[in-house]
Write a protein that holds these residues in place. Sequence first.
Motif, mmCIF file in Angstrom:
data_model
loop_
_atom_site.group_PDB
_atom_site.id
_atom_site.type_symbol
_atom_site.label_atom_id
_atom_site.label_comp_id
_atom_site.label_asym_id
_atom_site.label_seq_id
_atom_site.Cartn_x
_atom_site.Cartn_y
_atom_site.Cartn_z
ATOM 1 N N LEU A 181 2.980 -29.368 -15.360
ATOM 2 C CA LEU A 181 3.682 -28.135 -15.719
ATOM 3 C C LEU A 181 4.659 -27.738 -14.614
ATOM 4 C CD1 LEU A 181 3.881 -25.953 -17.891
ATOM 5 C CD2 LEU A 181 2.143 -24.681 -16.678
ATOM 6 N N PHE A 182 4.199 -27.875 -13.380
ATOM 7 C CA PHE A 182 5.059 -27.558 -12.234
ATOM 8 C C PHE A 182 6.265 -28.508 -12.213
ATOM 9 C CE2 PHE A 182 6.370 -27.515 -7.804
ATOM 10 C CZ PHE A 182 6.372 -26.148 -7.536
ATOM 11 N N LEU A 200 8.732 -27.489 -14.886
ATOM 12 C CA LEU A 200 9.538 -26.317 -14.524
ATOM 13 C C LEU A 200 10.604 -26.688 -13.493
ATOM 14 C CD1 LEU A 200 6.783 -23.575 -14.329
ATOM 15 C CD2 LEU A 200 8.648 -23.688 -15.957
ATOM 16 N N PHE A 206 11.562 -26.346 -23.628
ATOM 17 C CA PHE A 206 10.234 -25.910 -24.059
ATOM 18 C C PHE A 206 10.182 -25.672 -25.574
ATOM 19 C CE2 PHE A 206 7.188 -25.092 -20.501
ATOM 20 C CZ PHE A 206 7.903 -25.782 -19.551
ATOM 21 N N LYS A 259 -9.746 -27.220 -34.635
ATOM 22 C CA LYS A 259 -9.275 -26.747 -33.328
ATOM 23 C C LYS A 259 -7.859 -27.234 -33.039
ATOM 24 C CE LYS A 259 -12.528 -24.502 -33.332
ATOM 25 N NZ LYS A 259 -12.384 -23.078 -33.593
ATOM 26 N N GLU A 295 -5.490 -25.124 -34.934
ATOM 27 C CA GLU A 295 -5.361 -23.829 -34.257
ATOM 28 C C GLU A 295 -4.302 -23.920 -33.150
ATOM 29 O OE1 GLU A 295 -9.243 -21.892 -33.528
ATOM 30 O OE2 GLU A 295 -8.444 -21.489 -31.528
ATOM 31 N N LEU A 296 -4.389 -25.008 -32.357
ATOM 32 C CA LEU A 296 -3.416 -25.194 -31.280
ATOM 33 C C LEU A 296 -2.026 -25.501 -31.837
ATOM 34 C CD1 LEU A 296 -5.679 -26.970 -28.750
ATOM 35 C CD2 LEU A 296 -4.095 -25.162 -28.142
ATOM 36 N N VAL A 314 -0.481 -22.354 -32.542
ATOM 37 C CA VAL A 314 -0.036 -21.683 -31.307
ATOM 38 C C VAL A 314 1.352 -22.216 -30.908
ATOM 39 C CG1 VAL A 314 -0.477 -21.484 -28.819
ATOM 40 C CG2 VAL A 314 -2.334 -21.152 -30.427
ATOM 41 N N PHE A 315 1.498 -23.550 -30.917
ATOM 42 C CA PHE A 315 2.778 -24.147 -30.517
ATOM 43 C C PHE A 315 3.872 -23.866 -31.549
ATOM 44 C CE2 PHE A 315 0.012 -26.429 -27.597
ATOM 45 C CZ PHE A 315 0.748 -26.318 -26.433
ATOM 46 N N ILE A 352 5.202 -20.562 -30.810
ATOM 47 C CA ILE A 352 6.155 -20.630 -29.681
ATOM 48 C C ILE A 352 7.531 -21.059 -30.202
ATOM 49 C CG2 ILE A 352 6.746 -21.914 -27.572
ATOM 50 C CD1 ILE A 352 3.791 -21.896 -26.833
ATOM 51 N N ILE A 409 -1.065 -29.749 -21.823
ATOM 52 C CA ILE A 409 -1.641 -28.408 -22.032
ATOM 53 C C ILE A 409 -2.416 -28.411 -23.350
ATOM 54 C CG2 ILE A 409 -1.081 -25.989 -22.573
ATOM 55 C CD1 ILE A 409 1.186 -26.159 -20.595
ATOM 56 N N LEU A 456 -6.428 -27.721 -23.584
ATOM 57 C CA LEU A 456 -6.952 -26.601 -24.371
ATOM 58 C C LEU A 456 -7.814 -27.092 -25.532
ATOM 59 C CD1 LEU A 456 -3.886 -24.180 -24.420
ATOM 60 C CD2 LEU A 456 -5.958 -23.969 -23.078
ATOM 61 N N ASN A 498 -11.617 -26.056 -26.047
ATOM 62 C CA ASN A 498 -11.968 -25.376 -27.294
ATOM 63 C C ASN A 498 -13.038 -26.139 -28.070
ATOM 64 O OD1 ASN A 498 -11.849 -23.449 -29.238
ATOM 65 N ND2 ASN A 498 -9.691 -23.675 -29.678
ATOM 66 N N VAL A 537 9.591 -20.769 -8.926
ATOM 67 C CA VAL A 537 10.415 -21.938 -9.265
ATOM 68 C C VAL A 537 11.715 -21.472 -9.911
ATOM 69 C CG1 VAL A 537 10.559 -24.013 -10.721
ATOM 70 C CG2 VAL A 537 8.468 -23.509 -9.507
ATOM 71 N N ILE A 589 2.311 -16.303 -25.027
ATOM 72 C CA ILE A 589 1.521 -16.878 -26.127
ATOM 73 C C ILE A 589 0.409 -17.770 -25.570
ATOM 74 C CG2 ILE A 589 1.601 -18.461 -28.125
ATOM 75 C CD1 ILE A 589 4.423 -17.317 -28.687
ATOM 76 N N LEU A 618 -9.820 -17.807 -25.644
ATOM 77 C CA LEU A 618 -10.860 -18.799 -25.319
ATOM 78 C C LEU A 618 -11.902 -18.217 -24.367
ATOM 79 C CD1 LEU A 618 -9.075 -22.259 -24.820
ATOM 80 C CD2 LEU A 618 -10.387 -21.464 -26.768
#
Lengths: 222, 124
Positions: free
Chosen positions: A15-16, A19, A41, A77, A80-81, A84-85, A88, A194, A198, A202, B19, B86, B94
Amino acid sequence: MPVATALYVVTPIALFAALYSVFGYAEYEGTMLEVQKIFYFHVSSAFTAFTAFAVTCICSIAYLVKRCVKYDLVAAKSAELGLVFCTIVLTTGPIWARSSWNTWWNWEPRLTSTLILCLTYVGYFILRTSVSTEQKERFASVFGIVAFLNVPIVYYSVKIWQTGGLHPPTTTRSHLAESMKHAWLVSWLALTLIYASLLKLNIGFSWAQYRLNKLQARTYSN
Amino acid sequence: MSKFNLITIVVAFLTFTTVFNITRQPDIIVPGERIETTVSDILGNDTQYDETEIQQIVTQAIQILNDGQSRRLKYLISAYFVVWLILMLYIFHLSQKQEQLQTELDLLNNQLQPDKAKEDRKGI
């Protein structure tokens, strides 16, 4: 090192890196400048959602073949994710659209089909909560397989309905500058990690909950 | 929400903002004299162009880019904030689930072994 621990260590690093590659490495796109950085993203979330829905479809097929509860659990599950995406995608998209196309929403094929995809999986969860326990897994699995048919429709919507929609064609990514392509791949990897982390977390909770429910039922019946 | 989750969220948010601040494009700040000399240098002795007019156009273009940047950054920050929000809400969901599971486990433990549960609570 167990897979789960490795996953939880690698995910923040990825993730770092994502970014950094988005804000520090990828060059600016000539027309949209800073706003174009939403792309990394936004598109990666869409691809991660597709992956999640594909996992739901595969696990649903596996459940129908083997009738093992664990497959149904993973399918639920993952959906569900995926949702979520998908959320986004549907929230970052209008922000980008407002800046680049001067509109928050447009009923063009890609946007409309993505909204339908999202609502289909909302329906998947409504089905899961409204059907009795014995039939829930079977119905949900069939729904999970059928709902996945929406994914290729969303992906190829720009090609199928060439009605002058605002989204660029699917071949646009191959014309990206090298640094942009690298940043996008790193972002996609980070979001996929990610998702995997998750999902692992989950599934762990849900499996524990399932076993606990069984134990409670057995304890109270004695 | 557990302390660990809260710390993770704060650290992740701080990392993101750091960052972002380190790597974002700096504002375009070009002083008027710099525009004048640059335009003069480029045009040289060519008299077919009106130097003042070109200077005004360049100043205006820089101004437009400058004004547009804050507007573009506003959209960029909003989009990344939404992504963050989100994901954090999902992690919060969770952690709530984990707490609920723990409560149910404790309850069951109490019913199965009341004496052992009492000792566990006392930390023996």
